[in-house]
Design a protein around this motif. Structure first.
Motif, PDB file in Angstrom:
ATOM      1  N   ASP A  50       0.838  -1.199   0.000  1.00 48.97           N
ATOM      2  CA  ASP A  50       0.000   0.000   0.000  1.00 48.97           C
ATOM      3  C   ASP A  50       0.880   1.258   0.000  1.00 48.97           C
ATOM      4  OD1 ASP A  50       0.911   0.451   2.584  1.00 48.97           O
ATOM      5  OD2 ASP A  50      -0.998   0.059   3.559  1.00 48.97           O
ATOM      6  N   LYS A  51       0.251   2.435   0.052  1.00 49.52           N
ATOM      7  CA  LYS A  51       0.984   3.694  -0.067  1.00 49.52           C
ATOM      8  C   LYS A  51       1.863   3.989   1.143  1.00 49.52           C
ATOM      9  CE  LYS A  51      -3.019   6.423   1.484  1.00 49.52           C
ATOM     10  NZ  LYS A  51      -3.952   7.508   1.102  1.00 49.52           N
ATOM     11  N   PHE A  52       1.694   3.197   2.221  1.00 52.24           N
ATOM     12  CA  PHE A  52       2.537   3.366   3.402  1.00 52.24           C
ATOM     13  C   PHE A  52       3.697   2.370   3.425  1.00 52.24           C
ATOM     14  CE2 PHE A  52      -1.798   4.661   4.615  1.00 52.24           C
ATOM     15  CZ  PHE A  52      -1.562   6.002   4.845  1.00 52.24           C
ATOM     16  N   GLY A  53       3.806   1.562   2.349  1.00 49.60           N
ATOM     17  CA  GLY A  53       4.878   0.575   2.276  1.00 49.60           C
ATOM     18  C   GLY A  53       4.605  -0.697   3.039  1.00 49.60           C
ATOM     19  N   ILE A  54       3.345  -0.914   3.425  1.00 55.62           N
ATOM     20  CA  ILE A  54       2.957  -2.100   4.187  1.00 55.62           C
ATOM     21  C   ILE A  54       2.372  -3.143   3.248  1.00 55.62           C
ATOM     22  CG2 ILE A  54       1.535  -2.996   6.061  1.00 55.62           C
ATOM     23  CD1 ILE A  54       3.723  -1.095   6.965  1.00 55.62           C
ATOM     24  N   ASN A 111       6.788 -16.054  14.751  1.00 55.16           N
ATOM     25  CA  ASN A 111       6.478 -14.727  15.304  1.00 55.16           C
ATOM     26  C   ASN A 111       7.702 -14.100  15.982  1.00 55.16           C
ATOM     27  OD1 ASN A 111       3.774 -15.220  14.516  1.00 55.16           O
ATOM     28  ND2 ASN A 111       3.347 -16.221  16.479  1.00 55.16           N
ATOM     29  N   ALA A 112       8.811 -14.113  15.243  1.00 48.40           N
ATOM     30  CA  ALA A 112      10.079 -13.661  15.820  1.00 48.40           C
ATOM     31  C   ALA A 112      10.421 -12.218  15.500  1.00 48.40           C
ATOM     32  CB  ALA A 112      11.214 -14.563  15.336  1.00 48.40           C
ATOM     33  N   ALA A 113       9.767 -11.636  14.490  1.00 44.90           N
ATOM     34  CA  ALA A 113      10.140 -10.281  14.086  1.00 44.90           C
ATOM     35  C   ALA A 113       8.990  -9.618  13.336  1.00 44.90           C
ATOM     36  CB  ALA A 113      11.398 -10.314  13.202  1.00 44.90           C
ATOM     37  N   LEU A 114       9.108  -8.299  13.188  1.00 41.77           N
ATOM     38  CA  LEU A 114       8.130  -7.531  12.429  1.00 41.77           C
ATOM     39  C   LEU A 114       8.287  -7.863  10.949  1.00 41.77           C
ATOM     40  CD1 LEU A 114       6.018  -5.196  13.020  1.00 41.77           C
ATOM     41  CD2 LEU A 114       7.794  -3.643  12.189  1.00 41.77           C
ATOM     42  N   ALA A 117       4.354  -7.064   6.481  1.00 41.88           N
ATOM     43  CA  ALA A 117       2.934  -6.782   6.675  1.00 41.88           C
ATOM     44  C   ALA A 117       2.688  -5.856   7.868  1.00 41.88           C
ATOM     45  CB  ALA A 117       2.158  -8.081   6.849  1.00 41.88           C
ATOM     46  N   GLY A 118       3.755  -5.480   8.576  1.00 41.93           N
ATOM     47  CA  GLY A 118       3.610  -4.550   9.688  1.00 41.93           C
ATOM     48  C   GLY A 118       3.181  -5.190  10.987  1.00 41.93           C
ATOM     49  N   GLY A 199      15.053  -3.497   6.050  1.00 51.53           N
ATOM     50  CA  GLY A 199      15.904  -4.679   5.973  1.00 51.53           C
ATOM     51  C   GLY A 199      15.308  -5.857   5.239  1.00 51.53           C
ATOM     52  N   TRP A 200      14.058  -5.725   4.781  1.00 51.32           N
ATOM     53  CA  TRP A 200      13.382  -6.828   4.097  1.00 51.32           C
ATOM     54  C   TRP A 200      13.599  -6.739   2.584  1.00 51.32           C
ATOM     55  CZ3 TRP A 200      11.542 -11.099   6.160  1.00 51.32           C
ATOM     56  CH2 TRP A 200      11.147 -11.103   7.497  1.00 51.32           C
ATOM     57  N   TYR A 201      13.798  -7.920   1.982  1.00 44.26           N
ATOM     58  CA  TYR A 201      13.955  -8.038   0.534  1.00 44.26           C
ATOM     59  C   TYR A 201      13.125  -9.233   0.055  1.00 44.26           C
ATOM     60  CZ  TYR A 201      17.985  -5.051   1.376  1.00 44.26           C
ATOM     61  OH  TYR A 201      18.787  -4.022   1.763  1.00 44.26           O
TER      62      TYR A 201
END
Length: 226
Positions: A50-54, A111-114, A117-118, A199-201
């Protein structure tokens, strides 16, 4: 079509451009709306930025407008042909039918990190041996091109933040901190990495199946946590 920063002056040499409005104007980048006379059909959910990068999930038949996760610029409406995700439990690495290509050398933490998907639902893969990680088998057809993709993030960068992807026995490696590929098999028809921020790719690679039957998709972490 829109022209930005275009200086126009009238003169006798000007071309005779029409001054009427088009009958159909679908400027999705400007409006991010679908006109009521346009039908959108999609038989399943899909993900988009989305427009917020999520990273969001769109419902069945919901229009999707893509946004660049880094610049926040609208890229327009997504128009795709039919695609199918062949991986089961694609958001739950470590859960069956996912297996491990080096038993005893990999641990999985849910469920170790963000995540992109935010929310905190990203799984962590910790390898204690060189190039150990998850795999999954799926049925493929000879000559058909398949694309495997995966969201990756190195827990720490340095000499060990390397990842190896294997598809149909073809391998490629990437150093996550620099996004540099090496040892890429010539049978890959396309490959790359997309920056999603924080940091996500998203790593992807495409290749034609060499035979019909069950084939494995594997990720190998080089004694590191992903």
């Amino acid at each position: 079509m829109s022209l930005d920063n275009f200086l126009y002056s009238s003169s006798a040499e000007d071309l005779d451009y029409p001054n009427i409005r088009p009958t159909l104007d679908l400027n999705f980048i400007r409006n991010q709306k679908v006109p009521p006379f346009v039908n959108v059909t999609r038989n399943s959910q899909t993900t988009y930025v989305d427009k917020f990068g999520i990273l969001r999930t769109a419902d069945i038949n919901q229009p999707v407008f893509e946004w660049d996760p880094i610049t926040g610029k609208c890229l327009g409406a997504r128009i795709w042909g039919a695609v199918t995700n062949l991986f089961l439990q694609s958001n739950s690495i470590g859960v069956s039918p996912w297996g491990t290509n080096n038993a005893g050398s990999v641990t999985y933490t849910s469920n170790a990190a963000l995540s992109p998907a935010g929310v905190v639902n990203a799984g962590r893969i910790t390898a204690t041996a060189d190039f150990a990680g998850p795999n999954q088998f799926t049925s493929v057809t000879s000559g058909t091109t398949y694309t495997a993709s995966f969201f990756i993030k190195a827990v720490t960068s340095g000499s060990l933040d390397e990842l190896q992807m294997e598809l149909f026995g073809y391998q490629l490696r990437i150093k996550i901190s620099t996004q540099v590929f090496f040892q890429v098999n010539v049978n890959f028809t396309a490959y790359g990495v997309i920056n999603y921020g924080n940091g996500w790719y998203r790593l992807y690679a495409s290749a034609a199946a060499p035979s019909t039957g069950s084939s494995a998709y594997s990720l190998y972490a080089y004694q590191s946590a992903l």
